[in-house]
Enzyme design. Structure first.
Site, PDB file in Angstrom:
ATOM      1  N   CYS A   1      39.781  46.070  41.792  1.00  0.00           N
ATOM      2  CA  CYS A   1      38.824  47.122  41.756  1.00  0.00           C
ATOM      3  C   CYS A   1      39.020  48.311  41.475  1.00  0.00           C
ATOM      4  CB  CYS A   1      38.100  47.042  42.935  1.00  0.00           C
ATOM      5  SG  CYS A   1      37.441  45.409  43.398  1.00  0.00           S
TER       6      CYS A   1
ATOM      7  N   HIS B   1      28.465  46.841  41.484  1.00  0.00           N
ATOM      8  CA  HIS B   1      30.160  46.845  41.398  1.00  0.00           C
ATOM      9  C   HIS B   1      30.862  46.116  40.306  1.00  0.00           C
ATOM     10  CE1 HIS B   1      34.356  47.200  42.485  1.00  0.00           C
ATOM     11  NE2 HIS B   1      34.133  46.305  43.472  1.00  0.00           N
TER      12      HIS B   1
END
Length: 364
Positions: free
Chosen positions: A83, A318
């Site tokens: 991420c 996300h």
């Protein structure tokens, strides 16, 4: 030393998995951004650096650059730091400029969860350490840092309201480069009764836990990128520097607590630059889970008044490899609405227990 500055920043709308971008490959999401950011500078770009996490493999940055119609001389580099990948791409571009490797880079990330060929996530940690799924790890963070269900839910509601306020005031529209006639994040197609949803939500990763679907982000598609240039080169081309790269840090923590990884990264930056958290005017920390934000804000004494001021991933989503660049894009536009900001910071924690943080000065 050469100084790296961000002069342009854009993102796509963010779509839900199998939503508005269900048929778009990651390079198809990134290409319109690259074309927009490169306009007028196509022959000056030294490289395109993109983060990507869930495939399909290959050099997506090169493919995206070619799809965007950039000169074949622009090579392309794809990286994966989970991420943190989009933020790492920007970090790398800034250091390339500081080191004199080039003067003009496009950096960010792109993610298509809808078209990913991988049926399950990759391994973050070996068996002897333990390899919890991210939701379970969010529970571990909540327990370790005493982030109660109430505190997580309160933050989830706050950031949802902030996201909608920013959307309704037209602030998010500045960030967005339309893709296939889509001009807004899929979440804003319909407003939810978030307070009721938060109250009703049940723990999903652990019995009697605190992490729910309402205080966790969803799974999404999207891309974001920025144009990073050497400062004098930017000024020669008539481009206004907005954010000037000041410093960065990458830190490792136990893989069971990835949500806490921004803490040591931010602490190291502050210490090295003789700053305190009070000196930072705006902070973006990725909202994968509310437990992460509650823990990081508590450990670092960050006021919610300057943290994720226009909402974040808990609302809009996300898209893994793109999220770091989305946060920098958000800072890019928000500081232009504020006249007094001096320092801003973006940080993210990712699978395997890695934290990346970037410090920027607001350019004159």
């Amino acid at each position: 030393m050469k100084r790296a500055v961000i002069v342009k920043a854009k993102r796509t709308p963010i779509g839900k998995i199998n939503g508005i971008f269900k048929g778009c490959q990651p390079h198809e999401l990134a290409a319109p951004l690259l074309k927009h950011l490169a306009q007028g500078l196509e022959e000056k770009i030294n490289d395109v650096i993109l983060g990507n996490v869930v495939g399909p493999g290959g050099n997506i940055a090169r493919l995206s650059a070619l799809q965007a119609g950039l000169p074949v001389s622009v090579p392309g580099l794809t990286l994966d730091r989970q991420c943190s990948a989009g933020l790492e791409a920007i970090r790398m571009a800034c250091y390339y400029i500081q080191g004199g490797a080039g003067t003009c880079y496009i950096a960010g990330g792109t993610e298509s969860t809808s078209t990913s060929p991988y049926p399950s996530r990759s391994r973050f940690s070996p068996d002897q350490i333990g390899d919890p799924d991210m939701g379970v790890a969010a529970e571990y963070v909540a327990e370790k840092y005493r982030a109660s269900r109430e505190s997580q839910d309160e933050y989830a509601l706050l950031t949802y309201e902030r996201s909608w306020d920013a959307f309704e005031q037209g602030q998010l529209a500045e960030e967005i480069c339309p893709i296939e006639n889509f001009i807004l994040d899929e979440e804003f197609y319909k407003k939810r009764k978030m307070e009721a949803l938060i109250k009703r939500a049940k723990p999903i990763f652990k019995k009697d836990g605190t992490v729910t679907a309402a205080n966790s982000c969803g799974i999404h598609d999207g891309a974001s990128a920025v144009l990073v240039m050497e400062e004098e080169a930017a000024r020669r081309h008539g481009l206004k520097p907005i954010l000037r790269f000041a410093d960065s840090e990458v830190a490792g923590v136990h893989p069971h607590y990835p949500g806490s990884a921004p803490v040591p990264a931010i602490q190291a930056i502050l210490e090295r630059n003789y700053l305190t958290i009070d000196d930072i005017d705006l902070i973006e920390i990725n909202e994968a889970f509310a437990s992460k934000i509650v823990a990081c804000s508590s450990e670092l004494s960050i006021s919610y008044e300057k943290l994720n001021v226009n909402g974040g991933a808990l609302t809009i989503g996300h898209p893994y490899g793109a999220s770091g660049a989305i946060m920098v894009t958000r800072l890019f536009y928000e500081i232009q609405r504020r006249k007094s900001a001096k320092y801003v910071l973006a940080a993210i924690g990712s699978g395997g227990g890695i934290g990346v943080a970037l410090l920027f000065e607001v350019a004159d």
